[in-house]
Structure formats: structure tokens, C-alpha cells
Design an enzyme around this catalytic site. Structure first.
Site, PDB file in Angstrom:
ATOM      1  N   GLY A 110       0.790  -1.226   0.000  1.00 44.04           N
ATOM      2  CA  GLY A 110       0.000   0.000   0.000  1.00 44.04           C
ATOM      3  C   GLY A 110       0.817   1.267   0.000  1.00 44.04           C
ATOM      4  O   GLY A 110       0.286   2.354   0.263  1.00 44.04           O
ATOM      5  N   GLU A 153       4.401  -6.538   0.579  1.00 38.09           N
ATOM      6  CA  GLU A 153       3.793  -6.742  -0.736  1.00 38.09           C
ATOM      7  C   GLU A 153       3.633  -5.427  -1.508  1.00 38.09           C
ATOM      8  O   GLU A 153       2.508  -4.973  -1.749  1.00 38.09           O
ATOM      9  CB  GLU A 153       2.424  -7.422  -0.573  1.00 38.09           C
ATOM     10  CG  GLU A 153       2.516  -8.830  -0.001  1.00 38.09           C
ATOM     11  CD  GLU A 153       1.159  -9.390   0.371  1.00 38.09           C
ATOM     12  OE1 GLU A 153       0.163  -8.635   0.331  1.00 38.09           O
ATOM     13  OE2 GLU A 153       1.086 -10.578   0.712  1.00 38.09           O
ATOM     14  N   PRO A 154       4.711  -4.793  -1.911  1.00 43.99           N
ATOM     15  CA  PRO A 154       4.576  -3.583  -2.734  1.00 43.99           C
ATOM     16  C   PRO A 154       4.152  -3.927  -4.148  1.00 43.99           C
ATOM     17  O   PRO A 154       4.556  -4.946  -4.707  1.00 43.99           O
ATOM     18  CB  PRO A 154       5.992  -2.997  -2.712  1.00 43.99           C
ATOM     19  CG  PRO A 154       6.885  -4.190  -2.539  1.00 43.99           C
ATOM     20  CD  PRO A 154       6.111  -5.158  -1.664  1.00 43.99           C
ATOM     21  N   ARG A 168       2.112  -1.028  -6.448  1.00 38.87           N
ATOM     22  CA  ARG A 168       2.067   0.303  -7.062  1.00 38.87           C
ATOM     23  C   ARG A 168       3.441   0.993  -7.012  1.00 38.87           C
ATOM     24  O   ARG A 168       3.866   1.612  -7.982  1.00 38.87           O
ATOM     25  CB  ARG A 168       1.038   1.155  -6.307  1.00 38.87           C
ATOM     26  CG  ARG A 168       0.833   2.548  -6.855  1.00 38.87           C
ATOM     27  CD  ARG A 168       0.094   3.420  -5.853  1.00 38.87           C
ATOM     28  NE  ARG A 168      -1.020   2.729  -5.227  1.00 38.87           N
ATOM     29  CZ  ARG A 168      -2.271   2.807  -5.636  1.00 38.87           C
ATOM     30  NH1 ARG A 168      -2.582   3.549  -6.678  1.00 38.87           N
ATOM     31  NH2 ARG A 168      -3.210   2.152  -4.989  1.00 38.87           N
ATOM     32  N   ARG A 186      -9.460   4.581 -12.688  1.00 40.14           N
ATOM     33  CA  ARG A 186      -9.226   5.056 -11.322  1.00 40.14           C
ATOM     34  C   ARG A 186      -9.851   6.420 -11.030  1.00 40.14           C
ATOM     35  O   ARG A 186     -10.404   6.621  -9.934  1.00 40.14           O
ATOM     36  CB  ARG A 186      -7.733   5.076 -11.014  1.00 40.14           C
ATOM     37  CG  ARG A 186      -7.096   3.683 -10.998  1.00 40.14           C
ATOM     38  CD  ARG A 186      -5.664   3.721 -10.498  1.00 40.14           C
ATOM     39  NE  ARG A 186      -5.616   4.068  -9.093  1.00 40.14           N
ATOM     40  CZ  ARG A 186      -5.172   5.223  -8.632  1.00 40.14           C
ATOM     41  NH1 ARG A 186      -4.753   6.172  -9.470  1.00 40.14           N
ATOM     42  NH2 ARG A 186      -5.159   5.463  -7.342  1.00 40.14           N
ATOM     43  N   CYS A 244     -19.452   7.393 -23.148  1.00 37.28           N
ATOM     44  CA  CYS A 244     -20.732   8.062 -22.875  1.00 37.28           C
ATOM     45  C   CYS A 244     -21.000   8.123 -21.376  1.00 37.28           C
ATOM     46  O   CYS A 244     -21.967   7.543 -20.868  1.00 37.28           O
ATOM     47  CB  CYS A 244     -21.868   7.354 -23.616  1.00 37.28           C
ATOM     48  SG  CYS A 244     -21.782   7.565 -25.390  1.00 37.28           S
ATOM     49  N   TYR A 255      -2.616  -0.402 -11.956  1.00 41.74           N
ATOM     50  CA  TYR A 255      -4.070  -0.525 -11.936  1.00 41.74           C
ATOM     51  C   TYR A 255      -4.794   0.011 -13.168  1.00 41.74           C
ATOM     52  O   TYR A 255      -6.005  -0.181 -13.275  1.00 41.74           O
ATOM     53  CB  TYR A 255      -4.656   0.113 -10.669  1.00 41.74           C
ATOM     54  CG  TYR A 255      -4.168  -0.574  -9.424  1.00 41.74           C
ATOM     55  CD1 TYR A 255      -4.668  -1.824  -9.066  1.00 41.74           C
ATOM     56  CD2 TYR A 255      -3.173  -0.011  -8.634  1.00 41.74           C
ATOM     57  CE1 TYR A 255      -4.200  -2.477  -7.935  1.00 41.74           C
ATOM     58  CE2 TYR A 255      -2.693  -0.662  -7.506  1.00 41.74           C
ATOM     59  CZ  TYR A 255      -3.209  -1.893  -7.164  1.00 41.74           C
ATOM     60  OH  TYR A 255      -2.729  -2.553  -6.063  1.00 41.74           O
TER      61      TYR A 255
END
Length: 484
Positions: free
Chosen positions: A274, A316-317, A319, A360, A391, A421
Site C-alpha cells: 500500500g 507486498e509492494p 504500485r 481510477r 458516454c 491498476y
């Protein structure tokens, strides 16, 4: 293509504008990003205009050297922090951030293990040749089929998320000669300072066990002959700056770890990931080295306070390894000036992608920045909102940034920090095909994930009788070609 600059109120569109609207802020871009002598953005030694000419737009671009460098940096930071206290640290790359066969190979070649959370991600990891012993398998609803596949493959660790899963695994492993190594996911109750959908340690959500229920879960795991409890797992959310939340969560998990260790060995504590990155100039993420020292030192202090040996650690990296390495290229289709209240003005810049390649902003209100990639300009900055072609009024790529006021149809734009992501969350909404992913290294470009065509999408429709040629102009060069 050029056009007359769009005018804007000096007190509005130019308010808060950067001193140089052509500048590439280092913290947001891959380290190899620069502009050539003609002002064109270059990535990995290749001009953005050459990439567009060859592969078309929209285009996901991934700097392989940047991914590898961030993987090495994370491994070094946590390994050193753990070694200072006489324990080890294993780093799992969180595959959900961006997973392909090539990326799985890059991170494991740099010494990382790999975290997967579905049967599909497991299949990608195995197709990449990753040693199954270096895989961790997450997920709040792993099916019997997925668990059986993980056990058959020899996955190193399965992270248990519910009492149902304990029973399911106990049945699947009862007749197997070797116990399955499992961890228990725990909600520490620490609320990350992030979007509600990104905070994963508060009690009212789908992941893991509360601190109280985790005690019962551990007892049930230890009663199952086919399961071996090796540790606890916690994760407080995503895109987090600072160490305060991680430190508090670590304290609560060490307290539980100490209690459970009284009934049997519990050698491992996984504190998740995170770790945030910079998406705009306003973001100030904590350096990974500072995060590693702060979190590991907190675990050491808490372990000492409880009078127990410090456990080995895992992180657990995702990003923070792949996010900055990604840049998305778009072509401008239309521009539209809109007058706001009090004489303020905003220029809407529509591009050929949108929420199908970057969900995102629509999901989380995530903020991005943008730069003109095909040239530089001396035109006064204009406040812009970069939007997609779907749209939906929420189809926003960049909510608010500044571009030269003469931005016009045909210009090439680059949105940085899209490595995490964007590809993973992509869709084919409005039947817009997903773009290819192009990896850059050593001045060469190669496709690592093929882009889709409208014909690809039609081929999945049971009513398709084909052949019907797509109405979309294909990329100037086949994305299956070799190197640039």
C-alpha cells in the site's frame, strides 16, 4: 497541427499554473523521461511521436528499467531494515497492480516473490515460469477449483480469509502427504488515510478476520492435519503516505502474534503493502527506505516489549514498483472551452481513450497530471480537463491540470504514473478495444501485451457471423512487430 491559443481569464486558468507548463516533474515520471532537442517527449530513449507512429494511441508504455530499479530498491530497503534486527524480509510483488508474463519475469529476476489473488493470476505466474514456492495466494473467495490448482502447483503460501476457506482447505489437504503452508489475514482495525474503497483494515469490509476471530481461526487451522499455520497477514490499504498507520497496525498484529505464539510456532509476519507514489506535484510520498526502517523498527520494538523473538517479515509492494514506470499516450480529438462562474474558464480536451484504459479517476476520484508530448509551446497555460470518448460524464482522465493554451486536435498527450491498476482495471466499455502494452528498454520497444481490435470483440459475440472489418483505423504498424 496548430491552432490559435485558447484565451482564459488571467485570474482563473493561469491561477496555480506551473512556471513551466512543459516541465517534466521528476517524481512523477520514469527516471529516463526527457525531451529531445525539438521538444518531443522521449521515454526509454524513444520519442513519443515515434511510438504513436508505430503503435497508435491510446498506448500503455512501460519502462522496464524503471520497474526493475524499483524492485531492486524495495528489496534492498526491506532486506537491510530486517537484517539490522537479525531477521529476514521477503518481498512479494503485488501482481494485481500490473501482471503480465513479462512483468512477472522482470520482478522475479530481480529477486522478488509474487502475490496472486485469482486462478487467472496464478496461471499467468506459472506461464511466466515463476517458482510456485515463491507465490503467495490471496483472495476472499477462492473457489475449490482455484485452491486445488494452487495446491497441485505447490504454491508457497495460501492466505486464508474466512472460516469457510479453512474448512474447504482442510478437506482438500486431508489426504495430501505435505501440509499446505497458510497464513491468516487479519483486520487490524487501523483505518488508512485513503479512499474508503482503498482502506482494507477496518472491520466493516470483506477481507480477513477481526483480531478476535483470528484467534478462533488460528485454532481451527492448527486442528487440521493438512494445514500448517506459518504466520499472520495484515494490509491496511493503498496509496498511503507516512508510517503512522503501518506502525499502529504492526503493533496490533505483533500483540496477536505474541498471543498465538504461546500455542505453537508462528515464524512469519506479513505486513502487506500500500505504499504510495506521486501522481501529481502535490504528492509527497515517503521514501521506501524510510518506510522500511520505520515499520521494521516498530515490529522490533513491539516484539521486545512482549519478550518474544522478532518474526521474519514479508511485504507486498505493487504500485510503488510499477506505478511510476507507466505512461499512457493519447491523441487529442477535440477541444472545447467552457466558461465557468466568476469569469473562470476551463478547456475540455478529449482524447481517444478514457475510463476504459484508466478507471481510477471514475472509481476513486484519483488525480493525475498531463503534459503535451509531441512538442513544447510558449503559449500561456490553460486550465484543462482531459476527458475520454465514453458516454459517461465521469469519463475523466485528468480532472485538473494545465496545458499550453494552443493544445489542439492531433496533439499527443502523455499521462504519467499509469503503470499501476490502469491495465489491470481496463474494460471494453462502449466496445472500445483495450490498447497494447509496449515495454521500453535500451532504446528499443516491444509489445508485451497485444492490443485488441473491434474484430476481436466481435469474435466473442455468439451472433457474429463475420468477417466484418472494424471501422476503426488500425495502428500504422502491426503491434506484433519487433523493436523500434
Amino acid at each position: 497541427m496548430s491552432a490559435a491559443p485558447h484565451s482564459a481569464s488571467p485570474s482563473s486558468a493561469t491561477s496555480g499554473a506551473p512556471a513551466d507548463v512543459n516541465e517534466l516533474v521528476p517524481a512523477v515520471w520514469p527516471s529516463g523521461a526527457t525531451r529531445d532537442e525539438s521538444g518531443v517527449l522521449t521515454l526509454g530513449g524513444i520519442s513519443a511521436t515515434d511510438l504513436r507512429a508505430r503503435f497508435g494511441t491510446p498506448l500503455w508504455v512501460l519502462d522496464e528499467d524503471e520497474v526493475r530499479a524499483q524492485a531492486r530498491r524495495a528489496r534492498a530497503a526491506f532486506t537491510a531494515a530486517a537484517a539490522a534486527h537479525g531477521v529476514t524480509a521477503r518481498i512479494y510483488y503485488a501482481g494485481k497492480a500490473f501482471l503480465s508474463i513479462e512483468v512477472a519475469r522482470w520482478v522475479t529476476e530481480e529477486g522478488l516473490s509474487l502475490d496472486v489473488c485469482t486462478g487467472g493470476e496464478l496461471a499467468v505466474a506459472l506461464a511466466a515460469g515463476v517458482d510456485p514456492a515463491r507465490l503467495g495466494f490471496h483472495g476472499n473467495n477462492k473457489s475449490e477449483l482455484e485452491l486445488r490448482a494452487a495446491l497441485d502447483a505447490g504454491v508457497g503460501t495460501i492466505v486464508i480469509d474466512s472460516f469457510v476457506e479453512i474448512a474447504r482447505l482442510a478437506e482438500l489437504t486431508a489426504a495430501r502427504p505435505t501440509p499446505a503452508r497458510v497464513m491468516i489475514r487479519v483486520n487490524s482495525g487501523v483505518h488508512a488515510e485513503t479512499h474508503d474503497f482503498l482502506a482494507t483494515a477496518h472491520e466493516d469490509q470483506k477481507f480477513g478476520f477481526t483480531l478476535t476471530d483470528a484467534v478462533t481461526a488460528a485454532a481451527r487451522v492448527r486442528e487440521a492435519p493438512g494445514l500448517e499455520l506459518v504466520g499472520l497477514h495484515g494490509h491496511i490499504g493503498s496509496q498511503i503516505f507516512g508510517t503512522a498507520g503501518f506502525v499502529e497496525s504492526a503493533a496490533r498484529l505483533v500483540d496477536l502474534h505474541a498471543a498465538l505464539s504461546a500455542d505453537g510456532p508462528l515464524p512469519l509476519l506479513n505486513l502487506g503493502g500500500g505504499f504510495g507514489i506521486a501522481y501529481t506535484v502535490r504528492d509527497d510520498p515517503t521514501p521506501i527506505e524510510d518506510l522500511a526502517r520505520g515499520i521494521v523498527d516498530a515490529v522490533a520494538a513491539e516484539s521486545a516489549a512482549h519478550g518474544i523473538p522478532m518474526p521474519d517479515l514479508a511485504f507486498e509492494p505493487g504500485r510503488s514498483i510499477v506505478g511510476r514506470a507507466g505512461v499512457t499516450l493519447y491523441s487529442v480529438g477535440t477541444t472545447k472551452p467552457v466558461t465557468l462562474d466568476e469569469g473562470r474558464a476551463r478547456l475540455y480536451v478529449s482524447v481517444d481513450g478514457g475510463m476504459s484504459d484508466n478507471a481510477r479517476p471514475a472509481l476513486y476520484g484519483a488525480e493525475y497530471s498531463v503534459r503535451l508530448a509531441s512538442r513544447t509551446s510558449e503559449a500561456a497555460p490553460a486550465l484543462v480537463r482531459v476527458v475520454g470518448k465514453h458516454c459517461e460524464s465521469g469519463d475523466i482522465v485528468v480532472d485538473a491540470d494545465h496545458l499550453p493554451g494552443d493544445v489542439a486536435p492531433g496533439d499527443l498527450l502523455a499521462v504519467p504514473a499509469t503503470g499501476a491498476y490502469c491495465f489491470s482495471l481496463a474494460s471494453t466499455y462502449n466496445y472500445v478495444p483495450r490498447p497494447p502494452v509496449v515495454a521500453l528498454r535500451g532504446g528499443e520497444a516491444r509489445v508485451i501485451v497485444r492490443g485488441e481490435t473491434v474484430d476481436d470483440l466481435l469474435s466473442r459475440d455468439a451472433g457474429y457471423t463475420g468477417p466484418v472489418r472494424a471501422l476503426v483505423t488500425p495502428a500504422p504498424e502491426s503491434p506484433m512487430e519487433g523493436t523500434a
